[in-house]
Design an enzyme around this catalytic site. Sequence first.
Site, mmCIF file in Angstrom:
data_model
loop_
_atom_site.group_PDB
_atom_site.id
_atom_site.type_symbol
_atom_site.label_atom_id
_atom_site.label_comp_id
_atom_site.label_asym_id
_atom_site.label_seq_id
_atom_site.Cartn_x
_atom_site.Cartn_y
_atom_site.Cartn_z
ATOM 1 N N ASP A 8 0.797 -1.222 0.000
ATOM 2 C CA ASP A 8 0.000 0.000 0.000
ATOM 3 C C ASP A 8 0.832 1.277 0.000
ATOM 4 O OD1 ASP A 8 -2.104 -1.780 0.238
ATOM 5 O OD2 ASP A 8 -3.092 -0.653 1.826
ATOM 6 N N HIS A 64 3.332 -2.314 3.423
ATOM 7 C CA HIS A 64 3.449 -0.954 2.885
ATOM 8 C C HIS A 64 4.809 -0.761 2.215
ATOM 9 C CE1 HIS A 64 0.175 -0.511 5.818
ATOM 10 N NE2 HIS A 64 -0.216 0.522 5.100
HETATM 11 ZN ZN ZN Z 1 -2.741 3.118 3.122
#
Ligand code: ZN
Length: 287
Positions: free
Chosen positions: A106, A253
């Site tokens: 992400d 992430h």
């Molecule tokens: Zn996010």
Amino acid sequence: MTRGNSTARAAGIVTVVVAALLGSAYALGRSLVPDQVPGLSTGATTGADGPHYADQPSGGEPSGTPSASTGPAETGQDGSAPKTGTDNLFGAHATSGSPRLALTFDDGPDPRYTPQVLALLREYDVHATFCVVGENAQNHPDLIQAIVNEGHTLCNHSWHHDVGLGARSADAIRSDLLRTNAAIRAAVPNAPIVWYRQPGGAWTYPVVSVARQLGMTPLHWSVDPSDWELPGAGKITATVLTQAEPGSVVLLHDAGGNRQGTVDALRRILPDLTARFELEALPTDPT
Ligand SMILES: [Zn+2]
């Protein structure tokens, strides 16, 4: 029937009617007001080392500290949704829908970490899904192209990582998602964008509804090592390897702050996961 019984019966009817009216009002209220109203500020800042988002640490800035009072749930990050129960997901997918495990990355792309993630995935011949932020896609079209050229799939993660997007009007949500898709398509005109992940996991009925109207399936996750909290590669690795199971969607992430811990964890995670599971990029024809 005695008068007393009749009175009691009438009172009972009144009670039922009042309860029904209250129930309708409650249902109406719920349809108008999202469950989660995490604050309208995106809290995003842009620092020398790239954008930080409100749900991620950003060098000690107050706005970067996860706050239960402003977050949609306990912690207010992409890992914010409660791990149990699905009532707050509004139908968003939390698993891959198959026995295969899906890695998702992400908040990128980020020129420091996305290439490292891509190199590791290439080394292990693994395809994954990248939930990209519109402004980052606009700033790094070359990385969007690299993601797609290497066989990974894309997911819209809003224009500016707006955790409060779900509380906005349907029109505002729609324009945010369309702007993000336009930035992605400017880099990869023909790549399918069939997934949408709400920042912070702060799903609401309107954001799920608009995403679906635009042909995107809402995507949540089932394994969250909270790598954005910088717990270190060891803890990230341990959480993922302990919780992974067939069908898992793993939240990681590749942007939004210092993600070296995630990259280092990925180096340890991939040999283990590829030995235990079949890994997949989430399909571009979700049902
Ligand atoms: Zn996010």
